[in-house]
Design a protein around this motif. Sequence first.
Motif, PDB file in Angstrom:
ATOM      1  N   UNK A 210      65.757  53.695  52.941  1.00 16.33           N
ATOM      2  CA  UNK A 210      66.856  54.081  52.072  1.00 16.33           C
ATOM      3  C   UNK A 210      66.767  55.536  51.674  1.00 16.33           C
ATOM      4  N   UNK A 211      65.613  56.147  51.877  1.00 16.33           N
ATOM      5  CA  UNK A 211      65.429  57.537  51.514  1.00 16.33           C
ATOM      6  C   UNK A 211      65.265  57.768  50.024  1.00 16.33           C
ATOM      7  N   UNK A 212      64.782  56.731  49.270  1.00 19.09           N
ATOM      8  CA  UNK A 212      64.572  56.902  47.837  1.00 19.09           C
ATOM      9  C   UNK A 212      63.225  57.548  47.564  1.00 19.09           C
ATOM     10  N   UNK A 213      63.124  58.181  46.409  1.00 15.94           N
ATOM     11  CA  UNK A 213      61.812  58.682  45.996  1.00 15.94           C
ATOM     12  C   UNK A 213      61.038  57.526  45.372  1.00 15.94           C
ATOM     13  N   UNK A 214      59.723  57.510  45.658  1.00 15.77           N
ATOM     14  CA  UNK A 214      58.877  56.415  45.152  1.00 15.77           C
ATOM     15  C   UNK A 214      57.741  56.998  44.330  1.00 15.77           C
ATOM     16  N   UNK A 215      57.564  56.531  43.114  1.00 13.26           N
ATOM     17  CA  UNK A 215      56.451  57.062  42.319  1.00 13.26           C
ATOM     18  C   UNK A 215      55.390  56.015  42.010  1.00 13.26           C
ATOM     19  N   UNK A 216      55.704  54.753  42.263  1.00 13.06           N
ATOM     20  CA  UNK A 216      54.692  53.742  41.979  1.00 13.06           C
ATOM     21  C   UNK A 216      54.955  52.504  42.825  1.00 13.06           C
ATOM     22  N   UNK A 217      53.875  51.951  43.395  1.00 11.95           N
ATOM     23  CA  UNK A 217      53.988  50.666  44.078  1.00 11.95           C
ATOM     24  C   UNK A 217      52.692  49.930  43.834  1.00 11.95           C
ATOM     25  N   UNK A 218      52.783  48.898  43.000  1.00 14.39           N
ATOM     26  CA  UNK A 218      51.556  48.257  42.537  1.00 14.39           C
ATOM     27  C   UNK A 218      51.639  46.756  42.731  1.00 14.39           C
ATOM     28  N   UNK A 219      50.534  46.191  43.205  1.00 17.72           N
ATOM     29  CA  UNK A 219      50.485  44.739  43.388  1.00 17.72           C
ATOM     30  C   UNK A 219      49.799  44.096  42.176  1.00 17.72           C
ATOM     31  N   UNK A 220      50.420  43.096  41.579  1.00 19.58           N
ATOM     32  CA  UNK A 220      49.793  42.366  40.477  1.00 19.58           C
ATOM     33  C   UNK A 220      49.654  40.909  40.853  1.00 19.58           C
ATOM     34  N   UNK A 221      48.391  40.497  41.078  1.00 21.27           N
ATOM     35  CA  UNK A 221      48.180  39.094  41.430  1.00 21.27           C
ATOM     36  C   UNK A 221      48.362  38.244  40.180  1.00 21.27           C
ATOM     37  N   UNK A 222      48.775  37.021  40.396  1.00 14.70           N
ATOM     38  CA  UNK A 222      48.897  36.108  39.262  1.00 14.70           C
ATOM     39  C   UNK A 222      47.502  35.926  38.672  1.00 14.70           C
ATOM     40  N   UNK A 223      47.403  35.882  37.369  1.00 15.51           N
ATOM     41  CA  UNK A 223      46.072  35.788  36.766  1.00 15.51           C
ATOM     42  C   UNK A 223      45.830  34.391  36.234  1.00 15.51           C
ATOM     43  N   UNK A 224      44.564  34.099  36.078  1.00 14.40           N
ATOM     44  CA  UNK A 224      44.168  32.817  35.527  1.00 14.40           C
ATOM     45  C   UNK A 224      44.690  32.671  34.100  1.00 14.40           C
ATOM     46  N   UNK A 225      44.789  33.803  33.411  1.00 15.33           N
ATOM     47  CA  UNK A 225      45.314  33.778  32.037  1.00 15.33           C
ATOM     48  C   UNK A 225      46.680  33.122  31.986  1.00 15.33           C
ATOM     49  N   UNK A 226      47.537  33.526  32.952  1.00 16.08           N
ATOM     50  CA  UNK A 226      48.891  32.985  32.951  1.00 16.08           C
ATOM     51  C   UNK A 226      48.877  31.479  33.161  1.00 16.08           C
ATOM     52  N   UNK A 227      48.060  31.071  34.134  1.00 13.69           N
ATOM     53  CA  UNK A 227      47.992  29.646  34.435  1.00 13.69           C
ATOM     54  C   UNK A 227      47.489  28.892  33.209  1.00 13.69           C
ATOM     55  N   UNK A 228      46.445  29.468  32.614  1.00 16.80           N
ATOM     56  CA  UNK A 228      45.830  28.851  31.449  1.00 16.80           C
ATOM     57  C   UNK A 228      46.838  28.694  30.316  1.00 16.80           C
ATOM     58  N   UNK A 229      47.572  29.759  30.068  1.00 17.21           N
ATOM     59  CA  UNK A 229      48.551  29.721  28.984  1.00 17.21           C
ATOM     60  C   UNK A 229      49.642  28.694  29.275  1.00 17.21           C
ATOM     61  N   UNK A 230      50.117  28.707  30.531  1.00 23.03           N
ATOM     62  CA  UNK A 230      51.160  27.738  30.902  1.00 23.03           C
ATOM     63  C   UNK A 230      50.697  26.305  30.666  1.00 23.03           C
ATOM     64  N   UNK A 231      49.432  26.059  31.089  1.00 20.19           N
ATOM     65  CA  UNK A 231      48.961  24.676  31.071  1.00 20.19           C
ATOM     66  C   UNK A 231      48.556  24.200  29.686  1.00 20.19           C
ATOM     67  N   UNK A 232      48.125  25.114  28.851  1.00 16.55           N
ATOM     68  CA  UNK A 232      47.535  24.675  27.592  1.00 16.55           C
ATOM     69  C   UNK A 232      48.405  24.952  26.384  1.00 16.55           C
ATOM     70  N   UNK A 233      49.583  25.476  26.609  1.00 16.62           N
ATOM     71  CA  UNK A 233      50.437  25.732  25.448  1.00 16.62           C
ATOM     72  C   UNK A 233      51.609  24.767  25.437  1.00 16.62           C
ATOM     73  N   UNK A 234      51.910  24.252  24.313  1.00 18.21           N
ATOM     74  CA  UNK A 234      53.095  23.402  24.154  1.00 18.21           C
ATOM     75  C   UNK A 234      52.961  22.036  24.773  1.00 18.21           C
TER      76      UNK A 234
END
Lengths: 238, 317
Positions: B293-317
């Motif tokens: 596309x010819x866009x300028x790029x200043x950041x490209x970052x990979x964020x893996x799903x963390x155990x924290x998220x899973x933990x929060x999903x499973x143990x809250x509510x």
Amino acid sequence: MNNVMAFFKKEFKSFFISPIAYVFITVYLVVTNFLFFQGFFIINQADMRGYFSLLPWVFLFFVPAITMRSWAEEKKVHTLELLLTWPVSDIEVVLGKFLACFCFLTTAILLSITIPITIVAMGNPDMGPIVGGYLGAILMGAAYLAIGLWVSSNTENQIIAFILGVVATFILFMIGNPFVTMVAPKWMVPIFGYIGLGNHFESIQRGVVDSRDVIYYLSIVGFFLFLNVQSLGSRKWE
Amino acid sequence: MSSTNAPFMLEVNNLNKKFGDVHAVRNLNFQIRKGEIFGFLGPNGAGKTTTMRMVTCFIPPTSGSIRIDGHDTATDSLSVRRKIGYLPENNPIYNDMTVEEYLKFVAEIRGMKGDRQTSRIRELFAICGLTKTADRQIGKLSKGYRQRAGLAQAMMHDPDLLILDEPMSGLDPNQIIEIRNLIKKMGQEKTVIYCSHILSEVSATCDRILIINDGQLVASGTPEELTSRSARGNRYIVRVKTDRNDAEAAFRSIPGVSSVAITAVADQWLSAEVVVADREDIGESIFKCVVDKGWSLSELKHEAASLEEVFTQLTRG
């Protein structure tokens, strides 16, 4: 047996790590010597009857002071959780703790040896009642200790362990006392007289070591150590 | 070292514990194989400690059974306790003893005598870094050293099953790394159960994780399996200079992308969160798309799903 010894050594040492042991022995000796010699020169007889008749009362306060810490502290700082997950049986731990308290109390009792020495130096006492008195004191002390340990195993508060220990031994002591036996129903008098902690001591300190009295004290020790094992087994706390 | 067909070290079947009206542990079932480092996770009050107390024979279960290396905790408690090394929560310890006296006492309880006792204690001093504090009274040591003394206690007899309940509390980051390495080393030959609510710790150390909440098992598996369960999945954060709609359309057309959200716009720069359904690596596709596309790029970052998220999903509510 190795485990009993391991706990015995640890508990016995722990008395002497802190100043408690030295304070205890000093106060015990000062109090008993003072109370004894107060009357000794007035009565002017070379025997220790006055000394031994003090002991059931003195023990009421001194023995629970020895035992109050034993279990209450373990529960309070949760070392009990550690201890009971080690490969030791409850009986071994109870015996180890009892033996440590017993040896400590016996040490304190025997350190009053200065009294018979003084008496021998001043007169010509009959040694039978004195030896019997010491034997009786040690047996009676063992019974008080077993009661105190059991009380301690039911609370995590040392002060409560002390106060309830005093109350428990006081009740068992008073039951056989003339105060109670005079007003109790007739048929209960021999039972109360037999159960009372002090009565058997009186016959031993006359110099008559009757097997019934020895058996009485040993069965009190056995019974309360048994209760102690039971209260560990119930693990009701928390 | 966890092999999938190693025999079971611990088998927990239909475990229940009630304290009066409180149902602390409900129908818990799990197995741990020999040689595993097993993470036992859950929020505070989830029943971790209660379960461990039952496994270590401190309290009996209300119903259900626990077998350790084939020995039942109800009928063969002494054999079970010989196999286990346990560091309870908050590290209860005899504060009036010195470190050496304490370890000697523990060694005696574990049936070690004479030369064997002396050499084992010396070994543990070295392993746990206690040599300098041998003669100090435990109560006067810092929390980290007390924790090490507790750990030495648990490892005294080189137990087949080492149970550590919140072993890292009170340790500084350096000590945490030391103890973590120690646990990993132990886990090469022995089985380790590691209770914690510190997720990064557990995911860094454990082969397999079990999450409990409110006394019930909510998930179990390897750290990778658990993180892949995260509802939010894998994410890429992309910061490009372009128009909002163009970006959204372009990223959405990349194969494997499940959703795109524009999270921030500043000047002409916008940040997009690109979520991938699977564990697919689409970094390259995103980069190519931006270049095409010819866009300028200043950041490209990979964020893996963390155990924290899973933990929060499973143990809250």
